[in-house]
Design a protein around this motif. Sequence first.
Motif, mmCIF file in Angstrom:
data_model
loop_
_atom_site.group_PDB
_atom_site.id
_atom_site.type_symbol
_atom_site.label_atom_id
_atom_site.label_comp_id
_atom_site.label_asym_id
_atom_site.label_seq_id
_atom_site.Cartn_x
_atom_site.Cartn_y
_atom_site.Cartn_z
ATOM 1 N N ALA A 193 9.177 0.825 39.124
ATOM 2 C CA ALA A 193 7.752 1.100 38.922
ATOM 3 C C ALA A 193 7.319 2.244 39.841
ATOM 4 O O ALA A 193 6.558 3.125 39.437
ATOM 5 C CB ALA A 193 6.924 -0.151 39.192
ATOM 6 N N ALA A 201 8.490 5.357 38.297
ATOM 7 C CA ALA A 201 7.630 5.775 37.179
ATOM 8 C C ALA A 201 6.382 6.475 37.707
ATOM 9 O O ALA A 201 5.978 7.524 37.185
ATOM 10 C CB ALA A 201 7.252 4.565 36.332
ATOM 11 N N ALA A 202 5.769 5.906 38.758
ATOM 12 C CA ALA A 202 4.565 6.515 39.335
ATOM 13 C C ALA A 202 4.908 7.880 39.921
ATOM 14 O O ALA A 202 4.168 8.856 39.764
ATOM 15 C CB ALA A 202 3.985 5.600 40.410
ATOM 16 N N VAL A 211 0.615 1.563 42.175
ATOM 17 C CA VAL A 211 1.663 0.716 41.602
ATOM 18 C C VAL A 211 1.347 -0.704 42.049
ATOM 19 O O VAL A 211 1.232 -0.968 43.249
ATOM 20 C CB VAL A 211 3.062 1.118 42.108
ATOM 21 N N VAL A 271 0.581 1.716 37.107
ATOM 22 C CA VAL A 271 1.891 1.192 36.726
ATOM 23 C C VAL A 271 1.995 -0.217 37.289
ATOM 24 O O VAL A 271 1.854 -0.419 38.498
ATOM 25 C CB VAL A 271 3.042 2.062 37.275
ATOM 26 N N HIS A 318 -2.149 2.261 31.081
ATOM 27 C CA HIS A 318 -1.397 1.293 31.882
ATOM 28 C C HIS A 318 -0.143 0.883 31.129
ATOM 29 O O HIS A 318 -0.107 0.867 29.901
ATOM 30 C CB HIS A 318 -2.222 0.067 32.246
ATOM 31 N N SER A 368 4.127 -3.686 37.978
ATOM 32 C CA SER A 368 5.511 -4.009 38.317
ATOM 33 C C SER A 368 5.662 -5.525 38.248
ATOM 34 O O SER A 368 5.140 -6.246 39.097
ATOM 35 C CB SER A 368 5.782 -3.487 39.732
ATOM 36 N N ARG A 410 3.740 -1.581 31.963
ATOM 37 C CA ARG A 410 4.431 -2.435 32.909
ATOM 38 C C ARG A 410 5.903 -2.085 32.908
ATOM 39 O O ARG A 410 6.494 -1.820 31.862
ATOM 40 C CB ARG A 410 4.230 -3.895 32.518
ATOM 41 N N ILE A 411 6.482 -2.077 34.100
ATOM 42 C CA ILE A 411 7.917 -1.866 34.246
ATOM 43 C C ILE A 411 8.566 -3.210 34.559
ATOM 44 O O ILE A 411 8.076 -3.958 35.408
ATOM 45 C CB ILE A 411 8.205 -0.886 35.403
#
Lengths: 422, 221
Positions: free
Chosen positions: A97, A100-101, A115, A55, A84, A57, A86-87
């Motif tokens: 991020a 999310a992980a 991350v 992820v 992969h 960031s 991106r946040i």
Amino acid sequence: MPEQQKVFIAGGTTTPFDYPLNLQIEEMVANCIRQLYKDVPEFHLKDVRDNGMVVYSHFSVHFSHQLTAYWILHDHLGLVGVPHFRIDNGGNTGGSALYAAYALVRAGLADVVPVIGYELMGSVSQSKGSEFIAIASDTRYEAMLGANYTNYYAGLARVFMEEYGLTEEDFAEIAAKNKNNAVATGEKAQHYRKVGNKLTVEDVMNSRLISYPLKKWDCCFMSEGAATVLVCNEQFAKQYSPDYYVEIVGAGLSSCTIRAGDRYAFPGWTERYGEGYPGLGEFAACRHSAEVAFKMAGIEWKDSYKYLDVAEVHDAFSTSEFQIYNALGWCQSITPKQFIRDRMPMMEGEIPTNPGGGLIGYGHPVGATGLMSTVECYYQLAGLISREHRSTDNEVKDAEVGLVNSHAGTGTSISNFILKRV
Amino acid sequence: MEKNLHPTPNNKDFIWEKWIKLNEKIPEKGWTWQNVRSGIAGNVEWIEQQIYYDMLYTFRLGALSPYAKGLLEGKLLGTKCPKCGDITFPPRVNCWRLDCNLEITEWIEMPHSGILHTFTICGFAAKSALKKLPFVLAYVLVGKSKTAIANILKIAEPWHVESDMPVIVKFTEKKRVGNLIDFWFEPDPSWHPSPMTPEKERIKKLCEPVYEWIKILKRSI
Ligand SMILES: [Zn+2]
């Protein structure tokens, strides 16, 4: 179907934060991963290839003069075929991020999820940089005024100040605390790199007006840098860092209006918390996400500091750090005024906050910031401060439970995490 | 057309007036190489390139167009939900209450007055606003709006600004552009500042170097 699993942090690191840092993004991130190889010798990107995802960031494509800049990073790290994404969630990009992980490992969709956060901000002039950040405010309305986030935050701080009878000095205490904590952190922290010595409350009070009640030293500065947090399941955590892993026992993410003025009486909040909350002075998304994280961890919102040993929070401004104390439920049994006058968030206080220096002391390269806060909290809980910091003046001895806070917009997106030493 | 949706006009139905040729004043050139420099820091070789990249945005206002047209005519247009009656300014073209199912709101004219909720006195701001420093950024509840709008409050002595003071709206007499910058707030003529306090003295003192700095800045431009 994959099975739910507990989520851990088994390592983390940052580059120095500075402005400019004079590095390309791939070397920043490669440095982070190579440092992880040194700190966590059992970890390898091959595990990510076989059992994981990455992820990324990253806040602003304006700053990176590159769309999907993480595509450059991913294959630079030797990764193809590995999922992969991106946040971007403003200042809460790092926290989001991490969230999310956390969700990926929790859901059992991946077992090892580094991350990786980064931000270039010195690619444009400082004033253009502030303007880029202000583009996250509503460009049809607020951004056109020529004001920037410091001005918005100052307006929110002033009504908070009035509500609780706080003074500029109360905020200056927080600013000086974070600058001075960063001196113990050392080489990686922007304040140590740029200034190097401690500041007094008087220094903060005498610095120039940015936007009342904020002066120069009440504000974080623009910075560049990268950070990595190694998120994984229990099996990998034990394999990687048998003596240095922590569990994410609570995670909350919440949201609020983009324009601060719109939360004056927003139905979504008045229905939840009653009329008059949050107004413009309170961060409702911080309270809400904290309540969610606390509940998972078995902590009560009211006076939650009693359950916590250390906190790393998003102090873009000294004033917003104070507003975060309030949103975390720390000023329920005692008033905000008493909370600061009792020196509760100081190193010697009940709940040392931002011992690593926070954004004011360490720096704020947006995509890396929430991860830096996570890494600092992890170091405290894992007992790694003496290995990582210049001095142990900012070590919270025997810390077992920590809070990480990441914060965006004018309080528009906020996450809170509870980390626990295993 | 489905009456519950905002209309999507067909491009064929637009009669576009020609834009004033902005690109003669501000040519768009894309990636433009400007400069390169290099050196050695410690024992590390470095090189930097300055590259100019520009763009001209067109903001298409769509459903917000009545608001922007209102500004051109010196009117403040907010919105009112026909179901729940909530009024908001700035406008929301659908109601914010989940129970109202994104009801399309109605345009209503807002009074040119409001109550200041909070403010800051800016000693620093974006480039486009530097010459106005120190200025007051105010959050104002206009009329019966349930939301506050941010805009500049013009006042000679900014340290006198206070919460809940009544303010009025003033429109620029210069060319209006259909944006927030077409208007600003001023204290209501019936309002008089309260006597100086230690906090006001402190703010006044903080403003002094800003006035000095702006004098120098104005001379240099
Ligand atoms: Zn409604």
